[in-house]
Design an enzyme around this catalytic site. Structure first.
Site, short mmCIF file in Angstrom:
data_model
loop_
_atom_site.label_atom_id
_atom_site.label_comp_id
_atom_site.label_asym_id
_atom_site.label_seq_id
_atom_site.Cartn_x
_atom_site.Cartn_y
_atom_site.Cartn_z
N ASP A 1 0.82 -1.21 0.00
CA ASP A 1 0.00 0.00 0.00
C ASP A 1 0.85 1.26 0.00
OD1 ASP A 1 -2.35 -1.59 0.22
OD2 ASP A 1 -2.03 -1.77 2.37
N GLU B 1 -11.00 0.76 -4.40
CA GLU B 1 -10.30 1.20 -3.17
C GLU B 1 -9.09 2.04 -3.55
OE1 GLU B 1 -9.60 -2.59 -1.35
OE2 GLU B 1 -8.00 -3.13 -2.73
#
Ligand code: 6LW
Length: 520
Positions: free
Chosen positions: A34, A188
């Site tokens: 991430d 997302e």
């Protein structure tokens, strides 16, 4: 012949004119998922998610986007990072880092605490503020600053936007859903950028596994309506052009414009091994982006990335390679070391015995869920690697143990350790925990002493050895990597090599580690 000549000329010219040609992916190997990146002048900063590990959210610095060095952790205090009621892959989800008027902001989610929060600092290598909690829920929060306003994005369901005060956390406008993606599951990782009068909304879709992709939409108005890029996805490895690519599951990107004007994207992906298994976690990769005026961004030509990238870079500023040996002579552990959940710091000492890392045994076992064992580990960052440690188990009661674990979760780990036997006997043990299967593979009883424990990582196996003289290493066993891979175990994390000490009941036992080597 002609081809060879052209190749020769290209290489020769290349070495003169394009000295900064090419780099290797991943730019941050191992469990560093991430990624989010920001530029401040000619400096670049990058953060990653850390789930149940402590401290949380490492921050890296680079001058060239290729060579990264960890300079600190955004969440270094328990008051910022409560992992007390956490489980594997709970805790800290995807962060975003942004810079505005002299202040760095890091926004993320603690799924084991009150959800989304911001910490800020003026010195990214130093301490960050206490958390400022936010009302808007959902994961993958991001920030966008414009004209004195601060916008927050997250995904309670669709990508949702509101205005906040980043210093107090107060939500200033109603939360509005702005885009749902192109139809892939799990839209997302949203980030907004403004270019040529357009608001560009970058997201990931398809889930963080093999169907992962990156899509983009744009609007003249920050609240939308957003038009999807007809060429979406702008990056994915699900198609034929990445069929045999050693990098898979690419997604979750963040753009940055470099100080020379070029555009780049950091993103996560993983490297399968032993078939379709990955163990090192989701790693941080880098690709160049072509982004012409008013045009949609194009990622590395065809939306794929390679391990060996053949493209021009910023002038490269490599760091000295990390030393193989950690000799535990420094007053503090290096930034690469992590604990599980909120550590009990009195169980760890670098001063109790000079030159050693002393771990006190804990009655919390590696098998226990959601409680912190005596455990201090570093990520496995390379598929082929060797880690060795020198250990003495002392003051130990029967069945106290200390050693090294190859750890994915409390239910999936391979442990190589010294166990206290009767009187002055100590037993080198190789033990597996695979779901509800617990198995002792091999035991070797020896007189109490100093032992050397070694784990070798490879594409298909972990191999375990012990030595009494650090010269002859005796095999203890070999275990298939697949049984503790992310595909088998589930979750978002990657393998740690961790030093641990445990006891069946309260004991004075300590494990003294003289050094720890990680070589690849
Ligand atoms: C993260 C989401 C994702 O919040 O995985 O791959 C989740 N992308 O964006 C956990 O890292």
């Amino acid at each position: 012949m002609k081809q060879t000549l052209i190749t020769f000329l290209f290489i020769a010219l290349g070495s003169v004119c394009m000295a900064q040609q090419g780099y290797n992916n991943p730019v941050i190997p191992g469990f560093y998922p991430d990624p989010s990146v920001v530029r401040v002048g000619e400096d670049y900063y990058l953060v990653n998610s850390t789930f149940e590990y402590f401290p949380g959210v490492p921050i890296f610095h680079s001058k060239d986007l290729v060579n990264w060095k960890q300079i600190g952790n955004c969440l270094s205090r328990e008051s910022q990072l409560n992992l007390k009621s956490c489980a594997p892959s709970g805790g800290i989800y995807a962060p975003t880092i942004r810079y505005h008027e002299g202040t760095f902001y890091m926004i993320t989610t603690n799924v084991c605490d009150k959800g989304n929060f911001i910490v800020h600092t003026q010195d990214p290598a130093g301490e960050w503020s206490e958390p400022v909690w936010l009302k808007q829920g959902g994961i993958d929060p991001s920030l966008y600053f414009e004209d004195g306003k601060c916008y927050m994005l997250s995904i309670p369901n669709k990508i949702t936007l509101c205005e906040i005060d980043p210093k107090t956390g107060e939500q200033l406008t109603e939360s509005k859903p702005i885009w749902g993606g192109t139809g892939g599951r799990y839209p997302e990782a949203p980030h907004i950028y403004k270019k040529d009068g357009w608001y560009y909304l970058l997201i990931a879709e398809g889930g963080t596994e093999y169907g992962h992709k990156i899509t983009i939409a744009r609007s003249r108005n920050i609240y939308g309506p957003y038009d999807s890029n007809p060429a979406n996805p702008i990056m994915t490895h699900i198609n034929e052009n990445a069929q045999m690519n050693p990098i898979q599951a690419v997604g979750h990107g963040d753009f940055v414009q470099a100080h020379d004007g070029s555009w780049w994207m950091v993103f996560l992906g993983f490297r399968p091994q032993s078939g379709l298994h990955h163990l090192l976690g989701r790693e941080t990769f880098l690709v160049p982006v072509r982004w012409d005026k008013n045009a949609w961004p194009v990622v590395n030509g065809d939306g794929t990335a390679q391990l060996e990238m053949d493209c021009e870079t910023l002038p490269l500023k490599p760091h000295a390679p990390a030393p193989v040996r950690t000799d535990f002579d420094a007053p503090q552990m290096g930034l690469e070391w992590n604990y599980l959940y909120n550590p009990i710091m009195s169980n760890y000492s670098l001063s109790a015995r000079k030159g050693y890392l002393r771990l006190k045994t804990s009655t919390v076992q590696l098998d226990d869920r959601g409680v912190t064992p005596t455990f201090i580990g570093r990520r496995q960052q390379h598929i082929n690697c060797t880690t060795t440690t020198a250990i003495e188990l002392d003051k130990a009661s029967l069945n106290d143990e200390g050693g090294i674990t190859v750890y994915m979760t409390n239910e999936h780990h391979y442990d190589l350790f010294v166990r206290q036997g009767d009187k002055d006997k100590q037993i080198i043990t190789l033990r597996y925990r695979l779901g509800n299967m617990k198995h002792i593979e091999k035991e070797v009883e020896l007189p109490k002493g100093k032992f050397y424990l070694r784990v070798e990582g490879s594409n298909d196996f972990y191999s375990f050895y012990y030595s009494t003289d650090n010269r002859t290493f005796n095999p203890m066993g070999k275990m298939d990597v697949r049984y503790i891979s992310s595909e088998t175990v589930g979750g978002f994390t990657g393998i740690y090599f961790a030093l641990f000490a445990a006891s069946p009941k309260a004991s004075k036992g300590v494990a003294d580690f003289e050094w720890f080597d990680y070589a690849y």
